[in-house]
Design a protein around this motif. Structure first.
Motif, PDB file in Angstrom:
ATOM      1  N   ALA A   1      -4.944  -3.339  -9.923  1.00  0.00           N
ATOM      2  CA  ALA A   1      -6.396  -3.162  -9.786  1.00  0.00           C
ATOM      3  C   ALA A   1      -7.136  -4.257 -10.569  1.00  0.00           C
ATOM      4  O   ALA A   1      -8.153  -4.778 -10.105  1.00  0.00           O
ATOM      5  CB  ALA A   1      -6.801  -1.781 -10.286  1.00  0.00           C
TER       6      ALA A   1
ATOM      7  N   ALA B   1      -5.523  -7.945   0.236  1.00  0.00           N
ATOM      8  CA  ALA B   1      -6.118  -6.796  -0.449  1.00  0.00           C
ATOM      9  C   ALA B   1      -7.540  -7.121  -0.901  1.00  0.00           C
ATOM     10  O   ALA B   1      -8.451  -6.286  -0.780  1.00  0.00           O
ATOM     11  CB  ALA B   1      -5.256  -6.406  -1.653  1.00  0.00           C
ATOM     12  N   LYS B   2      -7.750  -8.324  -1.398  1.00  0.00           N
ATOM     13  CA  LYS B   2      -9.106  -8.711  -1.806  1.00  0.00           C
ATOM     14  C   LYS B   2     -10.040  -8.737  -0.599  1.00  0.00           C
ATOM     15  O   LYS B   2     -11.209  -8.340  -0.687  1.00  0.00           O
ATOM     16  CB  LYS B   2      -9.075 -10.088  -2.496  1.00  0.00           C
ATOM     17  CG  LYS B   2      -8.538 -10.033  -3.932  1.00  0.00           C
ATOM     18  CD  LYS B   2      -8.414 -11.415  -4.533  1.00  0.00           C
ATOM     19  CE  LYS B   2      -9.739 -12.026  -4.891  1.00  0.00           C
ATOM     20  NZ  LYS B   2     -10.307 -11.501  -6.152  1.00  0.00           N
TER      21      LYS B   2
ATOM     22  N   VAL C   1     -10.914  -5.128   0.298  1.00  0.00           N
ATOM     23  CA  VAL C   1     -11.920  -4.581  -0.626  1.00  0.00           C
ATOM     24  C   VAL C   1     -13.308  -5.134  -0.281  1.00  0.00           C
ATOM     25  O   VAL C   1     -14.305  -4.401  -0.260  1.00  0.00           O
ATOM     26  CB  VAL C   1     -11.542  -4.906  -2.091  1.00  0.00           C
ATOM     27  CG1 VAL C   1     -12.690  -4.571  -3.039  1.00  0.00           C
ATOM     28  CG2 VAL C   1     -10.285  -4.147  -2.486  1.00  0.00           C
TER      29      VAL C   1
ATOM     30  N   TRP D   1      -1.915  -0.287  -5.275  1.00  0.00           N
ATOM     31  CA  TRP D   1      -3.103  -1.107  -5.518  1.00  0.00           C
ATOM     32  C   TRP D   1      -4.046  -0.494  -6.549  1.00  0.00           C
ATOM     33  O   TRP D   1      -4.916  -1.181  -7.089  1.00  0.00           O
ATOM     34  CB  TRP D   1      -3.831  -1.379  -4.204  1.00  0.00           C
ATOM     35  CG  TRP D   1      -3.069  -2.317  -3.329  1.00  0.00           C
ATOM     36  CD1 TRP D   1      -2.508  -2.041  -2.115  1.00  0.00           C
ATOM     37  CD2 TRP D   1      -2.739  -3.701  -3.593  1.00  0.00           C
ATOM     38  NE1 TRP D   1      -1.851  -3.148  -1.619  1.00  0.00           N
ATOM     39  CE2 TRP D   1      -1.984  -4.180  -2.512  1.00  0.00           C
ATOM     40  CE3 TRP D   1      -3.012  -4.580  -4.655  1.00  0.00           C
ATOM     41  CZ2 TRP D   1      -1.495  -5.479  -2.446  1.00  0.00           C
ATOM     42  CZ3 TRP D   1      -2.522  -5.875  -4.590  1.00  0.00           C
ATOM     43  CH2 TRP D   1      -1.774  -6.317  -3.506  1.00  0.00           C
ATOM     44  N   SER D   2      -3.891   0.825  -6.814  1.00  0.00           N
ATOM     45  CA  SER D   2      -4.758   1.428  -7.832  1.00  0.00           C
ATOM     46  C   SER D   2      -4.116   1.408  -9.219  1.00  0.00           C
ATOM     47  O   SER D   2      -4.739   1.817 -10.200  1.00  0.00           O
ATOM     48  CB  SER D   2      -5.093   2.874  -7.449  1.00  0.00           C
ATOM     49  OG  SER D   2      -3.914   3.647  -7.400  1.00  0.00           O
TER      50      SER D   2
ATOM     51  N   THR E   1     -16.448 -13.759  -5.144  1.00  0.00           N
ATOM     52  CA  THR E   1     -16.150 -12.378  -5.555  1.00  0.00           C
ATOM     53  C   THR E   1     -15.592 -12.273  -6.977  1.00  0.00           C
ATOM     54  O   THR E   1     -15.434 -11.168  -7.483  1.00  0.00           O
ATOM     55  CB  THR E   1     -15.130 -11.731  -4.588  1.00  0.00           C
ATOM     56  OG1 THR E   1     -13.961 -12.560  -4.538  1.00  0.00           O
ATOM     57  CG2 THR E   1     -15.697 -11.586  -3.190  1.00  0.00           C
TER      58      THR E   1
ATOM     59  N   TYR F   1       0.834  -1.211   0.000  1.00  0.00           N
ATOM     60  CA  TYR F   1       0.000   0.000   0.000  1.00  0.00           C
ATOM     61  C   TYR F   1       0.869   1.261   0.000  1.00  0.00           C
ATOM     62  O   TYR F   1       0.611   2.212  -0.726  1.00  0.00           O
ATOM     63  CB  TYR F   1      -0.925  -0.018   1.232  1.00  0.00           C
ATOM     64  CG  TYR F   1      -2.028   1.008   1.180  1.00  0.00           C
ATOM     65  CD1 TYR F   1      -3.295   0.657   0.733  1.00  0.00           C
ATOM     66  CD2 TYR F   1      -1.806   2.328   1.555  1.00  0.00           C
ATOM     67  CE1 TYR F   1      -4.321   1.591   0.672  1.00  0.00           C
ATOM     68  CE2 TYR F   1      -2.816   3.274   1.492  1.00  0.00           C
ATOM     69  CZ  TYR F   1      -4.071   2.898   1.046  1.00  0.00           C
ATOM     70  OH  TYR F   1      -5.073   3.824   0.971  1.00  0.00           O
TER      71      TYR F   1
ATOM     72  N   LEU G   1      -7.078  -7.464  -8.633  1.00  0.00           N
ATOM     73  CA  LEU G   1      -7.990  -7.424  -7.477  1.00  0.00           C
ATOM     74  C   LEU G   1      -9.396  -7.892  -7.863  1.00  0.00           C
ATOM     75  O   LEU G   1     -10.129  -8.422  -7.029  1.00  0.00           O
ATOM     76  CB  LEU G   1      -8.071  -6.002  -6.909  1.00  0.00           C
ATOM     77  CG  LEU G   1      -6.957  -5.575  -5.963  1.00  0.00           C
ATOM     78  CD1 LEU G   1      -7.063  -4.086  -5.662  1.00  0.00           C
ATOM     79  CD2 LEU G   1      -7.009  -6.378  -4.673  1.00  0.00           C
TER      80      LEU G   1
ATOM     81  N   ASP H   1     -11.315   1.302   0.504  1.00  0.00           N
ATOM     82  CA  ASP H   1     -11.097   1.996  -0.767  1.00  0.00           C
ATOM     83  C   ASP H   1      -9.585   2.085  -0.986  1.00  0.00           C
ATOM     84  O   ASP H   1      -8.889   2.771  -0.230  1.00  0.00           O
ATOM     85  CB  ASP H   1     -11.718   3.391  -0.694  1.00  0.00           C
ATOM     86  CG  ASP H   1     -11.461   4.200  -1.961  1.00  0.00           C
ATOM     87  OD1 ASP H   1     -10.955   3.623  -2.948  1.00  0.00           O
ATOM     88  OD2 ASP H   1     -11.753   5.414  -1.956  1.00  0.00           O
ATOM     89  N   LEU H   2      -9.091   1.385  -1.993  1.00  0.00           N
ATOM     90  CA  LEU H   2      -7.647   1.328  -2.222  1.00  0.00           C
ATOM     91  C   LEU H   2      -7.181   2.348  -3.262  1.00  0.00           C
ATOM     92  O   LEU H   2      -6.031   2.303  -3.691  1.00  0.00           O
ATOM     93  CB  LEU H   2      -7.236  -0.084  -2.658  1.00  0.00           C
ATOM     94  CG  LEU H   2      -7.629  -1.227  -1.716  1.00  0.00           C
ATOM     95  CD1 LEU H   2      -7.007  -2.536  -2.179  1.00  0.00           C
ATOM     96  CD2 LEU H   2      -7.221  -0.928  -0.285  1.00  0.00           C
ATOM     97  N   SER H   3      -8.077   3.265  -3.636  1.00  0.00           N
ATOM     98  CA  SER H   3      -7.715   4.211  -4.701  1.00  0.00           C
ATOM     99  C   SER H   3      -6.613   5.179  -4.258  1.00  0.00           C
ATOM    100  O   SER H   3      -5.931   5.765  -5.094  1.00  0.00           O
ATOM    101  CB  SER H   3      -8.941   4.999  -5.163  1.00  0.00           C
ATOM    102  OG  SER H   3      -9.478   5.728  -4.077  1.00  0.00           O
TER     103      SER H   3
END
Lengths: 374, 54
Positions: A265, A243-244, A247, A259-260, B24, A159, A268, A252-254
Motif C-alpha cells: 500500500a 495497480a497504480k 487506483v 495490495w492492502s 500522482t 490481487y 502504491l 478500491d484495492l482494500s
C-alpha cells in the motif's frame, strides 16, 4: 507504408553520441530528483537491457533451442550466470541478513502450476519476464503488445495471491551458508552435465558472446543485490504499474490482502522511480531501445505479418505471463535466476515446472500463428 | 512499417507511465535511502515478486 531510411555513415557518430548522452541524462535526472540509489538502479537496469539485447542473451529462446534442436548453449550460459551470482550472494546473505534479502518463496500447488503456465506462455510469445521488456524496447511488436497485458496480469495475480497460496504450500525452504552454496553449485553442474549428455552433436560449447553475456548479467545482478538489498526481479514492478493505474481509475484495492498490505500500500502511493523493480524494468526497456538504435539497421527491420489469431494469442499469453508469474513467485528472473542464486528451493521447482510448460508452449506457438511469415 | 515505429511506441509508453506517475506521486531526494543497501544497516524493504504480503 513507412520506408526505412539508412542514416549516412557521417551521421552515425553524432546519433550514437546522442544515445549515450540520453542514457546518462536519464540516470543523472533520476539521481537528482529521486535519490542517488535510484539513479544507480536505473543505470543497472540500462546495463541489463544493453547486455540482454546487445549480446542476445535470453531465456525463452535458449529453452526453445534445447527443446527443438537439443542445443544447450544458451541454458549453459544461464547456469553459468546463476552460479557466478550465487558465489557472491550466499556469503552476502549469510553475513548481512536483513540488510540483504534473497528471493525466498514457498513451494506450493499454485506456484508449480503458475510456473508451468508461465513456461508455456513465454514460448508462445517467445519472451519471458526480461525478454518481453527487451523485445518491447527493441521494437518487437509481439513484445510491445504483450507488455501492458503482462502488467495487468501481474496486478490481477497479485490481487488474489493469498487465495492461491491457501490451496497448499510448504514453508519457505532455503539453502544457505557454505554447504548450501556447495549444493547449489553441485546441482547447477549436474543440470549442465545432463544437458551436455542430451545435446546434439556439435552443440556442446558455449559461444564466447554468451560467456561475456553471462559475466555481464552476473555482475549486474550482484550490483542489484548490493545496491537494492534484494535480488533482480521483474514482475512486481509491472504489477505495481497496473495497480497504480487501477487506483487512479477509482479501484478500491482494500479487499486484496496483497495490495492492502502495509508495504505494498505504501509503494502504491509512491513514485515508480523509487521502486526497485520498476527502475530496472524501465532501464531494461530503454537499454534495449538504445542498443537497437545504436545498431546499423537495428530499427529498420520490417514488422512481421501475423494473422489475427496471433495477436489475440499474444494478448492472452501476456495476461497469463503476468498472472502465472505472480502465483509462481516470480518469472525466469525473480524465481529461476534470483531464486536459485540466492538459495530458494522454489527456484529449482520453478525451473522444472516452467521447462515442462515450455515443451507445451513450443508446440502451441506455430498453431497460434506466431511463426512470422515476413 | 518497421521496428522504428514500435520501438518509439515503447518509449512513448514509458514516457506516459512517467508522466502519469509524476502526476500522482511526489519525489523527494532528501528522503532517499543510502546509496548502497550493503553496509547501510537498513533492512531491505522493496517490493519483490517472491514476497508474500507482510
Amino acid at each position: 507504408m513507412v520506408e526505412a531510411v539508412a542514416l549516412p555513415a557521417s551521421g552515425r557518430p553524432a546519433q550514437r553520441g546522442l544515445i549515450v548522452l540520453a542514457g546518462l541524462a536519464a540516470v543523472f535526472a533520476v539521481a537528482l530528483f529521486a535519490g542517488a540509489r535510484f539513479g544507480l538502479l536505473l543505470a543497472i537496469g540500462l546495463g541489463f537491457g544493453i547486455a540482454l539485447e546487445g549480446l542476445r542473451f535470453g531465456f525463452a529462446g535458449p529453452w526453445r533451442a534445447m527443446i527443438l534442436r537439443r542445443d544447450p548453449s544458451g541454458i549453459l550460459a544461464q547456469l553459468l550466470a546463476i552460479a557466478l551470482v550465487s558465489v557472491v550472494a550466499f556469503p552476502l546473505l549469510a553475513a548481512r541478513p536483513g540488510e540483504i534479502a534473497g528471493a525466498a518463496a514457498p513451494i506450493g500447488w499454485a506456484m508449480v502450476g503458475g510456473a508451468f503456465v508461465f513456461g508455456a506462455a513465454m514460448q508462445v510469445v517467445l519472451g519471458c519476464g526480461s525478454g518481453t521488456l527487451v523485445n518491447a524496447g527493441s521494437g518487437n511488436p509481439v513484445g510491445l503488445l504483450a507488455l501492458p497485458f503482462f502488467a495487468i496480469g501481474s496486478f490481477l495475480g497479485a490481487y488474489g495471491l493469498v487465495w492461491w497460496t491457501g490451496l497448499g504450500a510448504l514453508p519457505i525452504l532455503t539453502l544457505g551458508g557454505g554447504s548450501g552454496l556447495a549444493l547449489t553449485l553441485a546441482l547447477l553442474a549436474a543440470v549442465a552435465v545432463g544437458l551436455l549428455l542430451l545435446a546434439a552433436p556439435g552443440t556442446r560449447r558455449v559461444p564466447r558472446r554468451l560467456v561475456f553475456a553471462a559475466l555481464a548479467i552476473a555482475a549486474l545482478a550482484i550490483a542489484n543485490l548490493v545496491v537494492a538489498g534484494q535480488p533482480w526481479g521483474v514482475v512486481y514492478g509491472l504489477g505495481l504499474w497496473a495497480a497504480k493505474g487501477a487506483v487512479a481509475l477509482g479501484a478500491d484495492l482494500s479487499a486484496s490482502s496483497f495490495w492492502s498490505a502495509p508495504g505494498n500500500a505504501a509503494l502504491l502511493g509512491q513514485s515508480v522511480l523509487t521502486d526497485v523493480t520498476s527502475l530496472t524494468n524501465i532501464g531494461i526497456i530503454a537499454g534495449a531501445f538504445l542498443v537497437a538504435a545504436w545498431r546499423s539497421g537495428g530499427l529498420s527491420q520490417p514488422l512481421p505479418s501475423l494473422p489475427a489469431r496471433a495477436w489475440i494469442a499474444t494478448i492472452v499469453a501476456g495476461l497469463l505471463l503476468g498472472y502465472s508469474s505472480r502465483l509462481a513467485f516470480g518469472c525466469n528472473v525473480g524465481a529461476f535466476f534470483s531464486g536459485i542464486s540466492t538459495g530458494s528451493l522454489h527456484g529449482w521447482v520453478w525451473f522444472a515446472a516452467a521447462f515442462a510448460g515450455s515443451v507445451l508452449g513450443v508446440r502451441l506457438r506455430p498453431m497460434l500463428g506466431l511463426e512470422a511469415r515476413a | 512499417m518497421t521496428r522504428r515505429v514500435t520501438a518509439f511506441a515503447a518509449l512513448l509508453l514509458l514516457a506516459a507511465l512517467l508522466v502519469f506517475d509524476q502526476a500522482t506521486a511526489d519525489l523527494n531526494p532528501y528522503r532517499a535511502p543510502p546509496l548502497l543497501a550493503l553496509g547501510s544497516g537498513v533492512a531491505a524493504s522493496g517490493g519483490f515478486c517472491g514476497a508474500l504480503p507482510d
